[in-house]
Design a protein around this motif. Structure first.
Motif, PDB file in Angstrom:
ATOM      1  N   LEU A 249       9.974  -0.361   7.390  1.00  0.00           N
ATOM      2  CA  LEU A 249       8.731  -0.415   6.638  1.00  0.00           C
ATOM      3  C   LEU A 249       8.862   0.382   5.334  1.00  0.00           C
ATOM      4  O   LEU A 249       9.165   1.571   5.346  1.00  0.00           O
TER       5      LEU A 249
ATOM      6  N   ASP B  37       6.409  -0.344   2.473  1.00  0.00           N
ATOM      7  CA  ASP B  37       5.342  -0.958   1.701  1.00  0.00           C
ATOM      8  C   ASP B  37       4.619   0.012   0.779  1.00  0.00           C
ATOM      9  O   ASP B  37       3.749  -0.392   0.007  1.00  0.00           O
ATOM     10  N   THR B  38       4.947   1.301   0.826  1.00  0.00           N
ATOM     11  CA  THR B  38       4.370   2.284  -0.087  1.00  0.00           C
ATOM     12  C   THR B  38       5.485   3.168  -0.634  1.00  0.00           C
ATOM     13  O   THR B  38       6.542   3.320   0.009  1.00  0.00           O
TER      14      THR B  38
END
Length: 452
Positions: free
Chosen positions: A172, A174-175
């Protein structure tokens, strides 16, 4: 302190694990009591923390308070059939006669080779924001030592290789904050944990290579190659390994160590080097020492970070119990302002230590832990509690809060080769941590290991 859902889940899992281990013990999985009738605890090799298992013959009863070297201790010639490397130590740096712990070979005067394999499950709530907090995994250790006499000198080669299982590549990101933690999960399948050459002349030892950091002393087992199942000052402040030159003078119980190191675990990214020293009085029954690490910093230019400490360590051993502690004054953080944490591409912790106080002014902290361990014939356990106090308040609650970490471990020795183990870390929760979430301070680890 209230128990939240994640912590309640950990407690339940720990309870189920304990029941499972007890049932397995009753059934006798891997049991071999006829061949190994007197399995002895891990810490009963003098001055060393390795597995101490007898061969196929009876040994004299253990006496807790003898103070001889390995060669002087009755029965030790059949000891340490397995060396699992659960304890962070080095045969090369130990100022004791270890000849009884190895064998003669055609290529050297003394050698030993050790292999360890683990399978485990770990659930680390502190990194839940990454999506990679819970996983099954496997890992291994391949270690060995060679020694050869050349006149009055004893030459040595010691190595310890970690075999690690990488994470899946679908992570992950996504930021910007999550992306900055990707470096934490770039795992090298083959890692050089230790590799050093040494030369000893009487009480003088010279060594070069990658080795256990000559700062302080630890007397507790670890069950992960990434060593996160340890007290705060060991996971966040003191590096486990250093690479460079070392000189040691160890007459009697006095051990004086000085080293010129990279200051980082691997090859350096900065031309400055670190000076590490430790002055200690070390025996099998008790030890006390003082250490210091001084360096300009790790990294270069705007990425340079402080990693300096002054510390003390102490140990007291009575029979099967070992009480130990470490205390440090710590300097950390960036040398210069302006480098955002989201730009970090290397490993970073979840405690927001990667910040700057002012130009060329380190952040400081004081930390300690106290550890009590017991090594029984079949069962072993460890209880540890520590605190870390940041001395500067930055207005960031993730950094500014005092970290209180409790740590418990349990191990069962099925025989001389096979163990089951479990570990639990409990920390204070932190509001508004990574991804704006409440960080739950808990880790649960359970697994099996076999060593030969």
């Amino acid at each position: 302190m209230s128990l939240r859902n994640g912590r309640i889940e950990n407690v339940r899992l720990t309870g189920l694990l304990a029941v499972y281990v007890v049932l397995v013990c009753q059934v006798g999985l891997c049991w071999d009591s006829d061949v190994y009738p007197d399995v002895r605890p891990l810490s009963q090799i003098p001055s060393l923390n390795w597995a101490d298992y007898p061969a196929h013959e009876a040994e004299p009863a253990f006496e807790a308070d003898w103070g001889g070297t390995a060669a002087e201790c009755p029965g030790l010639h059949v000891a340490a059939e397995r060396w699992t490397r659960n304890y962070q130590t080095s045969l090369t740096l130990m100022p004791y006669n270890c000849e009884a712990l190895g064998d003669a070979g055609p290529w050297c005067d003394w050698y030993r080779v050790d292999v360890l394999a683990r399978g485990y499950y770990v659930n680390d709530k502190r990194i839940q924001f990454t999506g990679q907090e819970a996983t099954f995994g496997v890992e291994g250790v391949l270690a060995g030592v060679l020694r050869h006499a050349a006149g009055d000198w004893e030459l040595g080669l010691e190595s310890e290789l970690y075999l690690n299982q990488p994470y899946d590549r679908n992570r992950l990101r996504d930021t910007p904050e999550r992306a900055s933690y990707l470096g934490n999960f770039d795992i090298d399948p083959l890692e050089i944990s230790q590799l050093l050459l040494s030369a000893r002349y009487g009480d003088l030892l010279l060594a070069i290579g990658k080795m256990v950091t000559p700062f302080g002393r630890t007397y507790f087992p670890l069950y992960l190659n990434d060593r996160r199942d340890a007290p705060f000052i060991r996971t966040e402040s003191i590096l486990w390994r250093e690479t460079g030159l070392l000189a040691q003078y160890d007459p009697g119980i006095l051990v004086l160590t000085g080293a010129l190191m990279n200051g980082s675990e691997d090859m350096d990214t900065n031309s400055s080097k670190a000076l590490l020293t430790r002055l200690g009085l070390d025996t099998d029954a008790a030890a006390v020492g003082a250490s210091i690490k001084i360096q300009d910093g790790i990294g270069s230019e705007g990425q340079k970070m402080y990693n300096n400490h002054v510390g003390m360590d102490a140990m007291l051993r009575r029979g099967r119990c070992t009480l130990s502690a470490e205390l440090i004054y710590d300097q950390y953080g960036f040398h210069r302002p302006g480098f955002a944490a989201e730009e970090i591409t290397w490993h970073q912790g979840v405690y927001h230590r990667e910040q700057n106080l002012a130009h060329k002014s380190p952040l400081t902290g004081i930390g300690y832990y106290i550890n009590l361990g017991y090594d029984g014939e079949r069962w072993g356990w460890m209880l540890n509690y520590g605190e870390y106090y940041p001395q500067e308040q930055l207005g960031d609650p993730v950094h500014d809060v005092t970290t209180r970490r409790g740590l418990a471990k349990l191990v069962y020795h099925f025989n001389a080769y096979c163990d089951a183990y479990a570990a639990l870390i409990v920390e204070n929760d932190v509001v508004g941590a990574q991804d704006g979430r409440r960080r739950e301070g808990g880790l649960l680890l359970t697994g099996f290991q076999a060593g030969f």
